[in-house]
Design an enzyme around this catalytic site. Structure first.
Site, short mmCIF file in Angstrom:
data_model
loop_
_atom_site.label_atom_id
_atom_site.label_comp_id
_atom_site.label_asym_id
_atom_site.label_seq_id
_atom_site.Cartn_x
_atom_site.Cartn_y
_atom_site.Cartn_z
CE1 TYR A 162 61.71 -6.44 75.34
CE2 TYR A 162 61.62 -4.77 77.05
CZ TYR A 162 62.29 -5.39 76.02
OH TYR A 162 63.54 -4.97 75.66
CE LYS A 211 64.53 -8.09 76.65
NZ LYS A 211 65.60 -8.80 75.93
#
Ligand code: NAP
Length: 264
Positions: free
Chosen positions: A155, A159
């Site tokens: 993640y 991002k």
């Protein structure tokens, strides 16, 4: 072109920040093309917003882990003569298990959903935006892009990519009237932690760390309209983001390793 004639494509519009974007943009007079897997939710939302604001709504059920989904969405729009003026690349989730314990297909799906589909959709809407000399793209990054890396999760890396590519695209496209903004929320009330399976841990975090999706969406929209390439919504998140950047990489690694509230 008046604001009423503009159409926004929102991925992940069936819940949380995406559904909030749909409500916000409908109130501004945008027509909407709503995309997610849970089509009943999209249909309910589309009906509600059409009745309330008199806008045109389109619903397309798609699983964005499917490599064909971005081209299928654009074909659906083209068949109806819909030109996308605003793209909200929002659909996303976080993996739940350690990298080595997660089947490759699940990791590949995360990359397809939050990197490849995000990038491809931007690439596919830009030509019309360029031709019109106007376009707005909001890519959902996260405060995680500024935070120390989280152990074993894709993640943070995903991002960070979204933040970086948004800034690059904004630089390239601003001369053509297209603004690109990476919207980087911190903890935001939505279904995100239910999907991730971290609802209990999330509920123990101090209230000051949380924002309502309406505040995130409003600040993100204002940022893209003003041409800000990066938007960290909320004072607390801004303080966290700015305090993280000057920290040396070795200290960021240590912090990420030590303070992870969602350790599995
Ligand atoms: N909430 C937070 O604390 C937070 C913080 C920072 C960044 N973000 C980012 O904000 C974005 C929105 O998250 P949220 O908080 O609103 O979460 P959410 O309430 O769980 O909503 C996620 C949305 O993504 C859609 N989605 C997930 N997988 C999909 C797939 N394979 N194909 C199509 N759509 C898919 C879901 O729709 P279906 O299940 O119907 O397909 C849903 O509409 C994400 O990119 C997330 O990473 C959230």
């Amino acid at each position: 072109m008046s604001i009423q004639q503009r159409t926004a494509l929102i991925t992940g519009a069936s819940a949380g920040i995406g559904a909030t974007f749909a409500r916000f943009l409908a109130a501004q007079g945008y027509d909407l093309l709503l995309v997610a897997r849970r089509v009943e939710r999209l249909n309910d939302l589309a009906t509600e917003l059409k009745q309330q604001y008199g806008i045109q709504t389109y619903v397309f059920a798609a699983d964005l882990t499917d490599k064909q989904a971005p081209s299928a969405i654009m074909a659906f729009a083209k068949e109806r003569g819909v030109v996308i003026d605003m793209l909200i690349n929002n659909a996303g989730l976080s993996g739940k298990t350690a990298f080595a314990d997660t089947p490759w297909q699940e990791l590949a799906n995360e990359i397809q959903l939050m990197i490849t589909a995000v990038t491809e959709l931007a690439h596919r809407v830009i030509p019309d935006m360029k031709q019109q000399g106007w376009g707005r793209i909001i890519n959902l990054s996260s405060l995680a892009a500024f935070s120390p890396p989280g152990a074993s999760l894709l993640y943070t890396g995903i991002k960070s990519y979204v933040l970086n590519i948004s800034e690059s695209l904004d630089m390239e496209l601003k001369p053509h009237g297209i603004h690109v903004t990476a919207l980087c929320p911190g903890f935001t009330h939505s279904e995100f932690h239910d999907v991730m399976g971290t609802r209990d841990a999330a509920n123990h975090l101090p209230a000051i760390l949380w924002q309502q999706p309406e505040a995130v969406v409003k600040e993100g929209y204002e940022a893209v309209m003003k041409g800000k390439p990066v938007c960290v919504p909320g004072i607390v998140n801004k303080v966290i983001a700015s305090s993280m950047r000057p920290i040396p990489e070795s200290a960021r690694y240590f912090l990420g390793k030590t303070f992870n509230p969602f350790k599995n």
